[in-house]
Design an enzyme around this catalytic site. Structure first.
Site, PDB file in Angstrom:
ATOM      1  N   HIS A 156      34.217  -8.610  71.765  1.00 45.17           N
ATOM      2  CA  HIS A 156      33.609  -9.050  70.489  1.00 45.17           C
ATOM      3  C   HIS A 156      32.670  -7.983  69.926  1.00 45.17           C
ATOM      4  O   HIS A 156      31.739  -8.318  69.195  1.00 45.17           O
ATOM      5  CB  HIS A 156      32.827 -10.369  70.649  1.00 45.17           C
ATOM      6  CG  HIS A 156      33.564 -11.421  71.411  1.00 45.17           C
ATOM      7  ND1 HIS A 156      34.322 -12.392  70.805  1.00 45.17           N
ATOM      8  CD2 HIS A 156      33.680 -11.632  72.758  1.00 45.17           C
ATOM      9  CE1 HIS A 156      34.859 -13.170  71.741  1.00 45.17           C
ATOM     10  NE2 HIS A 156      34.491 -12.730  72.920  1.00 45.17           N
ATOM     11  N   SER A 277      30.266  15.968  52.923  1.00 36.24           N
ATOM     12  CA  SER A 277      30.187  15.204  51.679  1.00 36.24           C
ATOM     13  C   SER A 277      29.838  16.151  50.548  1.00 36.24           C
ATOM     14  O   SER A 277      29.108  17.125  50.744  1.00 36.24           O
ATOM     15  CB  SER A 277      29.114  14.128  51.816  1.00 36.24           C
ATOM     16  OG  SER A 277      28.622  13.775  50.543  1.00 36.24           O
ATOM     17  N   LYS A 283      25.911  14.971  55.820  1.00 38.17           N
ATOM     18  CA  LYS A 283      27.054  14.205  56.303  1.00 38.17           C
ATOM     19  C   LYS A 283      28.069  15.042  57.081  1.00 38.17           C
ATOM     20  O   LYS A 283      28.336  16.190  56.766  1.00 38.17           O
ATOM     21  CB  LYS A 283      27.800  13.537  55.135  1.00 38.17           C
ATOM     22  CG  LYS A 283      27.042  12.436  54.422  1.00 38.17           C
ATOM     23  CD  LYS A 283      26.820  11.197  55.280  1.00 38.17           C
ATOM     24  CE  LYS A 283      28.091  10.433  55.573  1.00 38.17           C
ATOM     25  NZ  LYS A 283      28.615   9.715  54.405  1.00 38.17           N
ATOM     26  N   GLU A 290      39.744   8.397  60.004  1.00 33.85           N
ATOM     27  CA  GLU A 290      39.870   7.388  58.937  1.00 33.85           C
ATOM     28  C   GLU A 290      41.241   7.459  58.287  1.00 33.85           C
ATOM     29  O   GLU A 290      41.873   6.441  57.992  1.00 33.85           O
ATOM     30  CB  GLU A 290      38.795   7.607  57.872  1.00 33.85           C
ATOM     31  CG  GLU A 290      37.380   7.330  58.365  1.00 33.85           C
ATOM     32  CD  GLU A 290      36.347   7.813  57.355  1.00 33.85           C
ATOM     33  OE1 GLU A 290      36.325   7.293  56.238  1.00 33.85           O
ATOM     34  OE2 GLU A 290      35.574   8.729  57.695  1.00 33.85           O
TER      35      GLU A 290
END
Ligand code: ARG
Length: 457
Positions: A156, A277, A283, A290
Site C-alpha cells: 500500500h 527544466s 530540476k 516517465e
C-alpha cells in the site's frame, strides 16, 4: 501510370483515393523481407521446374540487385504502386524486362504479405529476446552489489517490512524472465511459412511449399491456406507479450521515479539519463522513466487496435488487415527503445545505500519481528499481533521506535519478552531471518541470484 492489376479497369482512381489505399508509406519497412520472400519463391519455382532456369537466373539477378539497392537506401517507392509488393515487382520488371512478370507465378500478395510479416517478427523477436537478456544481466549486476543493502519494503506504499534491496531489483528480473519466455514460446507460432497459400486456396502450379520455407529458414508451413493468409494471431500475440512486458517496465519506471524524488532519495539517476527544466534550474527529471511509463499506453493501444481490426473479418484476406502493420512496427520500435533505455538507466544509477539503511531504522517495519517473536514463544499469533500493536501505539505517543523502548515497557506488555528482543528487532536480523524459500533473507537472495545466472548462461 498503369496498375499491375489494371486489366479489368476502365478508369483509374484519383490520386487522393490511391493515397488512402496505399500502404507503401509504412510497409517499405518490409523491403528486405519482401525481397527475401521473392528470392525464395523464385528459387522454388526453379527447383520445381515451374520456370526455366534462364528465367529464374534473370529474376534472381534482378532481385539481388534490388536488395543491394535497398540496403543502400537507394530505392524510390511511389504511392501509385500502392504497396511494397507492387513497388518491387514493378521495379523488377523495369530492371530486367517482361520476364520479371513471371515472379508472381503461383503466388498472391496475400501469402506474400503474411510471409513478410512472419519473417519480420521472427528477426525482431530474436533481437528483443537478446535485449531482455542484456537488461537482466544488468539487473543481476546491480543486485549483486546490494545484497546486504537494507531497504524498506512496501505494501500500500506504506512501510511494511525491511528487505534486501537486491531482492527488490531481482523481482523485476523474474518478471522479465517470464516476458522473455513468452516471447520465446511465441516463436513456435511466428516461425511458420504462409508462402504458397496463394490468394486463399493454394495454387494449380506444382509448387513445393516446404522448399520455399527451407530457403527462408522457417521451421514449419501452415497446414491450411485460408488460415495462412487470414490470421494475424501471431502479431496479436506479439502485441500482447509486448503489453505484458511494458506493464512490468512501467511499474519499474514508476518506482524509479519515486526513488529518485527528494522525498524518497533512494537513488540518483545518471545525468545522461535525466533532463533539466527550462525554467527551474535545480530540476533533474527522470524523463526517460516517465516516457517508458507513458509509452506503455501506445503499446496497449496497438494491441487493442489489432484485436478490434480482426474481430469481425470473414475469411480470408480483407484489406482491413493492412492495418496490422503500423501498430506492430510502432510496438517493435517502442519496446526496443524502452529496453535499451531502461538497461542504461539501471546500469548507471547510483544507489544511496546510507539513506536506505537509515530509513529502515526509523520506522515500524520491524513490528512483525516482535509479533513473530511472541508467536514463536507460544503466544497465539492474533494475541501477539495485539500486544505488538499496542506497543507501536505507545511508541507513537512517545515519539519512539520499537528499538527505543526500555525493556521494562516491553515486559509490561508481555513477560515473554526478554532482552534478546533487541537483536531480533534489528532490521538486519529481520532481513537475515527471512530465510524461507524465495524470501528476502540474504542467503535466499544469493540462491536466487545464482539461479538467475544459470538461467542467463
Ligand atoms: N498492402 C496489402 C496489405 O498490407 C498487401 C496485400 C494486398 N492484398 C490484396 N488482395 N489487396 O495487406
Amino acid at each position: 501510370m498503369t496498375k499491375l492489376w489494371g486489366g479489368r479497369f476502365q478508369k483509374s482512381a484519383e490520386q487522393w483515393v490511391d493515397e488512402f489505399g496505399a500502404s507503401i508509406g509504412f510497409d517499405q519497412t518490409l523491403v528486405i523481407e519482401d525481397l527475401d520472400g521473392s528470392i525464395a519463391h523464385v528459387q522454388m519455382l526453379g527447383d520445381c521446374n515451374i520456370l526455366p532456369s534462364d528465367d529464374v537466373q534473370a529474376i534472381l539477378g534482378g532481385l539481388v540487385q534490388l536488395k543491394k539497392l535497398a540496403l543502400e537506401n537507394q530505392l524510390d517507392f511511389i504511392v501509385a504502386n500502392e504497396d511494397i509488393h507492387l513497388n518491387l515487382e514493378k521495379m523488377l520488371i523495369d530492371l530486367i524486362g517482361p520476364v520479371g512478370g513471371k515472379l508472381h507465378t503461383g503466388r498472391s500478395r496475400n501469402d506474400q504479405v503474411a510471409t513478410d510479416m512472419h519473417l519480420f517478427l521472427k528477426n525482431r523477436v530474436g533481437e528483443i529476446i537478446e535485449l531482455i537478456d542484456l537488461f537482466q544481466q544488468t539487473l543481476v549486476t546491480q543486485a549483486e552489489m546490494h545484497i546486504e543493502t537494507l531497504a524498506p519494503g512496501y505494501t500500500h506504499l506504506q512501510r511494511a517490512q525491511p528487505i534486501s534491496f537486491a531482492h527488490h531489483l531481482m523481482a523485476y528480473f523474474w518478471m522479465l524472465e517470464r516476458d522473455k519466455d513468452r516471447f520465446k514460446d511465441s516463436m513456435k507460432r511466428i516461425d511458420i511459412s504462409p508462402l504458397g497459400a496463394g490468394a486463399l486456396a493454394g495454387t494449380t502450379f506444382p509448387i513445393d511449399r516446404q522448399i520455399a520455407a527451407n530457403y527462408l529458414g522457417f521451421a514449419n508451413v501452415y497446414e491450411n491456406s485460408m488460415d495462412a493468409v487470414s490470421d494475424r494471431d501471431f502479431i496479436i500475440e506479439f502485441l500482447s507479450n509486448s503489453s505484458m512486458m511494458m506493464a512490468h517496465l512501467s511499474r519499474f519506471a514508476e518506482e524509479i521515479i519515486l526513488w529518485s524524488s527528494s522525498e524518497f532519495n533512494f537513488i540518483e539517476l545518471d545525468d545522461s539519463f535525466s533532463t533539466g527544466s527550462s525554467i527551474m534550474p535545480q530540476k533533474k527529471n527522470p524523463d526517460m522513466a516517465e516516457l517508458i511509463r507513458g509509452k506503455t499506453g501506445r503499446v496497449y493501444g496497438n494491441l487493442m487496435g489489432l484485436l478490434t481490426v480482426i474481430k469481425g473479418l470473414p475469411l480470408a484476406y480483407n484489406k482491413d488487415m493492412q492495418e496490422d502493420k503500423e501498430g506492430m512496427f510502432d510496438t517493435v520500435h517502442t519496446i526496443v527503445g524502452s529496453l535499451k533505455i531502461f538497461e542504461g538507466m539501471v546500469r548507471t544509477m547510483v544507489v544511496h545505500t546510507e539513506r536506505l539503511h537509515n530509513t529502515v531504522h526509523k520506522d515500524f517495519s520491524n513490528a512483525t519481528e516482535l509479533a513473530d517473536y511472541l508467536a514463536a514463544k507460544g503466544l497465539p499469533f492474533r494475541e501477539a499481533h495485539e500486544v505488538t500493536g499496542k506497543l507501536v501505539f505507545l511508541c507513537i505517543q512517545r515519539g519512539y521506535f520499537l528499538l527505543d523502548l526500555p525493556i521494562e515497557d516491553l515486559r509490561k506488555a508481555s513477560d515473554l519478552i526478554e532482552s534478546d528482543i533487541y537483536d531480533v528487532l534489528s532490521p538486519l536480523a529481520a532481513v537475515r531471518r527471512r530465510n524461507s524459500l524465495g524470501g528476502t533473507g540474504f542467503d535466499q537472495v544469493k540462491i536466487q541470484i545464482a539461479e538467475a545466472k544459470t538461467r542467463l548462461a
